[in-house]
Structures are given as C-alpha cells and as structure tokens.
Design a protein around this motif. Structure first.
Motif, PDB file in Angstrom:
ATOM      1  N   ARG B 176      28.921  53.968   6.022  1.00 34.94           N
ATOM      2  CA  ARG B 176      27.975  54.186   4.927  1.00 34.94           C
ATOM      3  C   ARG B 176      26.595  53.679   5.305  1.00 34.94           C
ATOM      4  O   ARG B 176      26.452  52.551   5.803  1.00 34.94           O
ATOM      5  CB  ARG B 176      28.473  53.463   3.670  1.00 34.94           C
ATOM      6  N   SER B 177      25.586  54.479   5.040  1.00 38.05           N
ATOM      7  CA  SER B 177      24.204  54.070   5.329  1.00 38.05           C
ATOM      8  C   SER B 177      23.817  52.913   4.412  1.00 38.05           C
ATOM      9  O   SER B 177      23.996  52.999   3.192  1.00 38.05           O
ATOM     10  CB  SER B 177      23.253  55.257   5.098  1.00 38.05           C
ATOM     11  N   ASN B 178      23.286  51.857   5.002  1.00 39.02           N
ATOM     12  CA  ASN B 178      22.843  50.726   4.182  1.00 39.02           C
ATOM     13  C   ASN B 178      21.563  51.078   3.417  1.00 39.02           C
ATOM     14  O   ASN B 178      21.251  50.449   2.414  1.00 39.02           O
ATOM     15  CB  ASN B 178      22.585  49.493   5.068  1.00 39.02           C
ATOM     16  N   ALA B 179      20.828  52.088   3.897  1.00 40.13           N
ATOM     17  CA  ALA B 179      19.547  52.441   3.260  1.00 40.13           C
ATOM     18  C   ALA B 179      19.766  53.220   1.961  1.00 40.13           C
ATOM     19  O   ALA B 179      19.164  52.893   0.930  1.00 40.13           O
ATOM     20  CB  ALA B 179      18.704  53.264   4.231  1.00 40.13           C
ATOM     21  N   ASP B 180      20.617  54.251   2.014  1.00 42.47           N
ATOM     22  CA  ASP B 180      20.765  55.096   0.819  1.00 42.47           C
ATOM     23  C   ASP B 180      22.214  55.266   0.365  1.00 42.47           C
ATOM     24  O   ASP B 180      22.476  56.069  -0.533  1.00 42.47           O
ATOM     25  CB  ASP B 180      20.124  56.470   1.075  1.00 42.47           C
ATOM     26  N   GLN B 181      23.117  54.508   0.952  1.00 42.17           N
ATOM     27  CA  GLN B 181      24.539  54.497   0.554  1.00 42.17           C
ATOM     28  C   GLN B 181      25.253  55.823   0.814  1.00 42.17           C
ATOM     29  O   GLN B 181      26.371  56.021   0.345  1.00 42.17           O
ATOM     30  CB  GLN B 181      24.697  54.142  -0.940  1.00 42.17           C
ATOM     31  N   THR B 221      20.150  53.218  13.030  1.00 42.20           N
ATOM     32  CA  THR B 221      20.645  53.397  11.663  1.00 42.20           C
ATOM     33  C   THR B 221      21.531  52.216  11.298  1.00 42.20           C
ATOM     34  O   THR B 221      22.499  51.919  11.998  1.00 42.20           O
ATOM     35  CB  THR B 221      21.462  54.696  11.550  1.00 42.20           C
ATOM     36  N   ASP B 222      21.190  51.541  10.193  1.00 45.36           N
ATOM     37  CA  ASP B 222      22.023  50.440   9.708  1.00 45.36           C
ATOM     38  C   ASP B 222      23.154  51.003   8.865  1.00 45.36           C
ATOM     39  O   ASP B 222      22.922  51.832   7.982  1.00 45.36           O
ATOM     40  CB  ASP B 222      21.212  49.481   8.831  1.00 45.36           C
ATOM     41  N   TYR B 223      24.340  50.563   9.112  1.00 44.76           N
ATOM     42  CA  TYR B 223      25.494  51.085   8.376  1.00 44.76           C
ATOM     43  C   TYR B 223      26.531  49.989   8.181  1.00 44.76           C
ATOM     44  O   TYR B 223      26.485  48.938   8.827  1.00 44.76           O
ATOM     45  CB  TYR B 223      26.113  52.256   9.137  1.00 44.76           C
ATOM     46  N   SER B 224      27.465  50.289   7.298  1.00 45.91           N
ATOM     47  CA  SER B 224      28.614  49.403   7.073  1.00 45.91           C
ATOM     48  C   SER B 224      29.873  50.254   7.107  1.00 45.91           C
ATOM     49  O   SER B 224      29.846  51.426   6.712  1.00 45.91           O
ATOM     50  CB  SER B 224      28.520  48.721   5.703  1.00 45.91           C
TER      51      SER B 224
END
Lengths: 219, 233
Positions: B176-181, B221-224
């Motif tokens: 999941r993108s940390n920026a826009d979920q 890209t930051d993600y979780s």
C-alpha cells in the motif's frame, strides 16, 4: 584369457552395482476400488505395500505411475504414484498410493489398471514429526505438532488406514504449502476419510480398523 | 361500480409499489478503480502488474465473479484484455474488494506501443449465501530471504483467538502506498484448507516479485505491506 578375465570382472562389477541399486517392489497384493464423494466423477483409489529390496535408500521417481485402461489395454487416465515414507531404507516397508479422479463419466469403461514402480536416481531426505489422528464427526483430521525449536515450513501429514487383514485400504497425504508451524504449535490437516467413505469400505469388506498418522517435511 | 374501480386502482397501485420495491432491492451498483500499473523487466521477461479496488455501492452483497483488465494505448485503442480476479469473492453492501491482474508485455502485438492506461470490468451478481469477515493480521516483509522461484516472502502471522478451530479462509498481502493509501501490488491469494486449533497460530507466506520491489525502490515509493484475512462466516 585376458579378455575373459576382463569380461568376468566387468560382469561381476555390473552385478555388484545392480545389487547396490535400490529396488522398490510390491510386498503384498494391491487394493483398488472406485468411489465418488459427491456422486459425480468417480475417484479410483490404489494402495499397495512395498519393500526396498536393494541395499541403498530408495525413493520413487516421478515416472512411477498408476493408470486405468480400456479393454484393449490402452491407458485412459494416469497419475503419478506417491509413497509413504518418501524414502525407504534397505529392507524397510512402505505404502504406495494413487487417488485418480477421472473425468470418465462411465466407470464401467475402466476394465483394468496398471502400475509402474521406478526408483529415483537420488533418494529424498526428510524429517519426521509426531502426529495424532483426531476423530471428528466429519472428516478425520491429523494434528501435526512441531516439537522442534525451528519453524516447520511446508509440513505434510499422512494417514494409513488398514483393514483386519493388515491391508492398506485408505492412504492420504496433505501438504500445507507456504505454511510454517512455529515451535510448540500445531496444525490440523483434513484427511478426507469421511463417514460416507468409511461406510462404503465397510460394505465392501474393507472396513478400516487401524490408523497410522504421521508428519514430515523434506530437508 | 365506483367501489369496484377503487379496488382495482388500489390493487394496481399496490402491485406497482411491490414491483418497484423488488426492483430496487436487486439493483446492483458498483465501480472499480484502476489504481496502479507496475511495468517490470524487459524483453521476453517484461511484465505488467495491475492493482485496483472494487466498490460495492449496492445495499446487497454481490459476487464480482471473473473480471477483465483492458489495456489501452494513448489513442484509446484496446491493446489486450486479460482476466482479473477480485478478493474476497463476496463483497458486503458498501464494502470493497481488491482486484489483481498481470500480463506478459511481450505478448502485445506491438511491444513498442506501450500501455497508456487500463480499466477493470466485471459482471457482479447478487450473492448472500456466503459472507466473510475481514481481519488484518500482522505481517513482515523479509528483504533477506529471497526465493528464486517466488520472490520475497511476506510472512503473515495467523492467530486463532476464537473458541473454534479456524479453517477454509483466504489470505493475501498487498503493498500500500503510504502517500495515498492506494494498492500498489497485490499478491496471489492463498487458500488455507488446513485447520488452526483454538488458541494456536501459524505463519503463511505470500510473495512479492523481486522486480516489483526493485521498481518501487527505484521510484522512491514509500509503501507498507498489509495482510488481509477473509474468514467465512
């Protein structure tokens, strides 16, 4: 003279090598029956005790097979044979089995069957784990417990059910792929030995009276 | 005569109300957002992964069924269609599902044309015979233990805190993108047929292709990693 000696030496060497090869052979009469869980396409079950007659550990190769044939002996459907345990020590006994779910709508067209036992070039290495059979009102479950200090990845559980004559009448194995059992934890595996199947076996004089449960993973 | 006419009109009116009500109950409203396309690899190994979200805007549960992912070029021409899967298989009223598709880009008629956009399409139908409860268990992306056949594992811890054994559930992981979920990448779903005893826990692995992680790192890209468990009710 020299040629004769060399020939005899080569013959003895090849015999010796053959003797050192592993050899899985039938140890008893096989059992084969047809059953359908849901009244649709039949499933053909094949079970047989085997023994390693060679002097080396032995596993089945992927070329080992069970097939069903028509009247002329032509193969109609085929499946790879499996064995428990996956590797037999010299002189050790095991059981081979196949569950062939055929799409043939008419089970009567199955006139004969054939099996082939072939030894793999290299035996599998595996580790055994304790397991217990849990009797439920529905399917039978095997509970595999991880008694080691490591995570048990990709565990498999098996059941071997035998009748009063000691013949294998139901054998099954289930793999929990990509699943790990932590140390001290347990996982239950459904073995598909349903009450309906047990009733069917009883009606056909194949009533299971003993059950052996176990678990293992490949090294 | 007047009474007969009144009774007739009332009957017709009630019938119309009933039909309108029945029609409203079975009307399905849904949408699917095309969230992310990741193009990885090159040449024969070039592949695109698509992630999206299915929104059930109806007041009834629906099964999305098998869907399609349509790839288009800059002019809007269809380049290819590929099957798309939505999980869980049944979406409750107002709920959402996760859509996944992938395509070997070497299969495009003109590999140089490029995929400019994509969309998802489904033919959902009412389905209330089965429903799922969604859980979000703990998970860990293991960047160290790469499996050459499957990729990097995301290990999900599945705990059974209930009183009954837990079985026949679905497990998936998405990045999941940390920026826009939004979902960036969705793994294949693991169907769990074995049974976890009450009070017990096990691990299961879902895999992320190496090329996906490398691309996200390259694009900064930051993600979780998020795990989802769908347990049938």
């Amino acid at each position: 003279m020299k040629k004769t000696v060399l020939f005899l030496f080569a013959l003895l060497l090849s015999l010796g090598c053959a003797n050192a090869y592993a050899s899985i052979e039938l140890a008893n009469t096989e059992i084969c029956y047809t059953y359908s869980y849901d009244g649709t396409f039949p499933r053909i079950y094949f079970f047989a005790d085997v023994i390693n007659q060679g002097s080396q550990p032995a596993s089945l190769s992927s070329q080992s097979s069970f097939s069903i044939n028509d009247e002329a002996g032509n193969p109609l459907d085929k499946q790879t044979l499996r064995m428990i345990p996956v590797t037999l020590r010299p002189g050790e006994k095991g059981v081979v089995f196949a569950h062939l779910t055929t799409t043939l709508p008419d089970a009567l067209s199955i006139k004969s069957y054939r099996y082939e036992l072939q030894t793999a070039a290299f035996p599998w290495e595996y580790v055994s784990y304790p397991a217990e059979l849990l009797s439920d009102t529905g399917e039978s479950y095997i509970r595999l417990t991880n008694n080691s200090s490591d995570i048990l990845w990709n565990p498999q559980a098996y059941i071997i059910s035998r009748d009063a004559n000691g013949m294998p009448v139901f054998v099954n194995t289930t793999l929990a792929y990509n699943t790990g059992i932590p140390s001290g934890q347990s996982l239950d595996f459904a073995m598909k030995l349903t009450p309906d199947l047990i009733d069917f076996l009883k009606k056909n004089d194949l009533a299971p009276v003993t059950h052996e449960a176990g678990g293992f993973t490949y090294r | 005569m007047k009474l007969k006419r009144t009774v007739f009109l009332l009957t017709v009116g009630l019938l119309c109300l009933f039909l309108a009500s029945a029609s409203a109950q079975t009307e399905i409203s849904w949408s699917a957002t095309a969230d992310t396309m990741l193009s990885v690899g090159s040449g024969a190994s070039a592949r695109a992964y698509f992630a999206g979200t299915f929104h059930n805007e109806s007041d009834i549960a629906v099964a999305p069924g098998s869907g399609l992912c349509t790839l288009i070029d800059e002019s809007g021409n269809v380049l290819a269609t590929v099957s798309a899967a939505c999980f869980p298989p049944v979406i409750p009223p107002g709920g959402k599902g996760y859509i996944r598709a992938e395509y070997p880009l070497s299969g495009l008629p003109d590999p140089d044309s490029g995929v400019a956009g994509f969309s998802f399409s489904f033919e959902p139908y009412p389905f209330d015979a089965l429903s799922y409860t969604e859980f979000s268990p703990d998970c860990t992306l293991d960047n160290e233990n790469f499996n050459p056949l499957q990729g990097y594992p995301v290990t999900v811890t599945i705990e059974n805190d209930g009183h009954a054994p837990m079985e026949n559930f679905l497990c998936m992981v998405y990045l999941r993108s940390n920026a826009d979920q939004k979902p960036l990448y969705i793994t294949e779903t693991v169907s769990f047929y074995n049974r976890i005893p009450s009070g017990g826990h096990v691990f299961t692995n879902c895999y992320i292709p190496r090329a996906v992680l490398e691309l996200l790192k390259e694009e900064k890209t930051d993600y979780s990693a998020v795990a989802l468990l769908f347990l049938p009710n």
